[in-house]
Design an enzyme around this catalytic site. Structure first.
Site: not given
Length: 270
Positions: A204, A244
């Site tokens: 991210k 994840r």
């Protein structure tokens, strides 16, 4: 949880697995590498992404789920739409990963209730196009906790059993970098709620900014794996149910080292 986006525009792997055969092959590879669940997504949720219609989303995911189900791969469907979740479950998915926590489509609770499957409720304040404007908090940990608990209460009121519920604090969704780090430091607040917690930091933007070069340029997306591995180990050490990730093999290796080391779980920051 291994990430498989069958989209043209996801921030990390958009366009790589739009072909059904390529997507099925990659999903099988993720499973062989150690993914307990392969998370299939047909709509990008990156900041600023435009929505696609339900028919397009379903057309992207259902053939891939069908192929992976035939190979015995456990899957979750990453969607905010009840109709897509229902079609995915019919095709072989066994978990719903709803980044809106049920807010985007009130019918999702009925789908989860009727299927009796795990339902991941992520903290969410709005769709991708608008979510950066919603990253305003006085106390991000307390507010995310309260808002997630409301999603849990609404799910249970909709007939979903508490045992089906998994929660996710939603790193990067209506959160800036400092919000993400604060939630990471206080992951125990969410674990202490008694529900399994999913942690999803893979590649991210806030990791790219942390690793920016001397000129302030963020580290490219495909060069954030070491940072992602570190967040995954820290999350599991803090008690997270799952992580994840894009790099399943690297994550599985890092967690194997952590477990073999006998290192204790992390004490919460006071």
């Amino acid at each position: 949880m291994g990430i498989l986006n069958v989209t043209p525009d996801s921030f990390s792997d958009g366009g790589r697995y739009t072909d059904v055969d390529a997507a099925v092959e990659h999903g099988m590879a993720l499973h062989r590498a150690g993914a307990d669940i392969v998370d299939i997504g047909g709509e990008s949720t990156r900041p600023g992404a435009e929505r696609v219609d339900a028919a397009t989303e379903a057309a992207r995911v259902v053939p891939v789920i069908t192929g992976l189900a035939a190979a015995g791969v456990p899957m979750s469907i990453d969607t905010t739409r009840a109709a897509v979740a229902e079609a995915a479950i019919a095709a072989g998915a066994t978990t719903i990963n709803d980044v809106s926590g049920g807010l985007a489509d009130p019918a999702m609770a009925a789908v989860a209730r009727d299927a009796g499957c795990p339902w991941i409720l992520m903290h969410w304040r709005g769709h991708s196009r608008d979510m950066n404007q919603l990253a305003v908090y006085q106390d991000v940990v307390a507010e995310v906790r309260a808002e997630l608990l409301q999603r849990v209460d609404d799910a249970i009121a909709g007939g979903v059993a508490p045992r089906q519920i998994i929660i996710d604090p939603g790193l990067g969704f209506a959160k800036n970098a400092e919000h993400n780090w604060e939630l990471t430091r206080h992951l125990d607040v969410f674990i202490d709620l008694g529900f399994p917690v999913l942690f999803a930091a893979s590649r991210k933007t806030y990791l790219g900014r942390l690793l920016a070069d001397a000129g302030g340029n963020p580290r490219p997306v495909d060069e954030r794996e070491a940072a992602t591995l570190a967040t995954s180990v820290l999350a599991v050490a803090a008690g997270a149910w799952g992580v994840r990730v894009h790099d399943v093999r690297g994550t599985a290796d890092a967690l194997a080292v952590w477990r073999a080391s006998g290192a204790p779980r992390l004490a919460p920051e006071k």
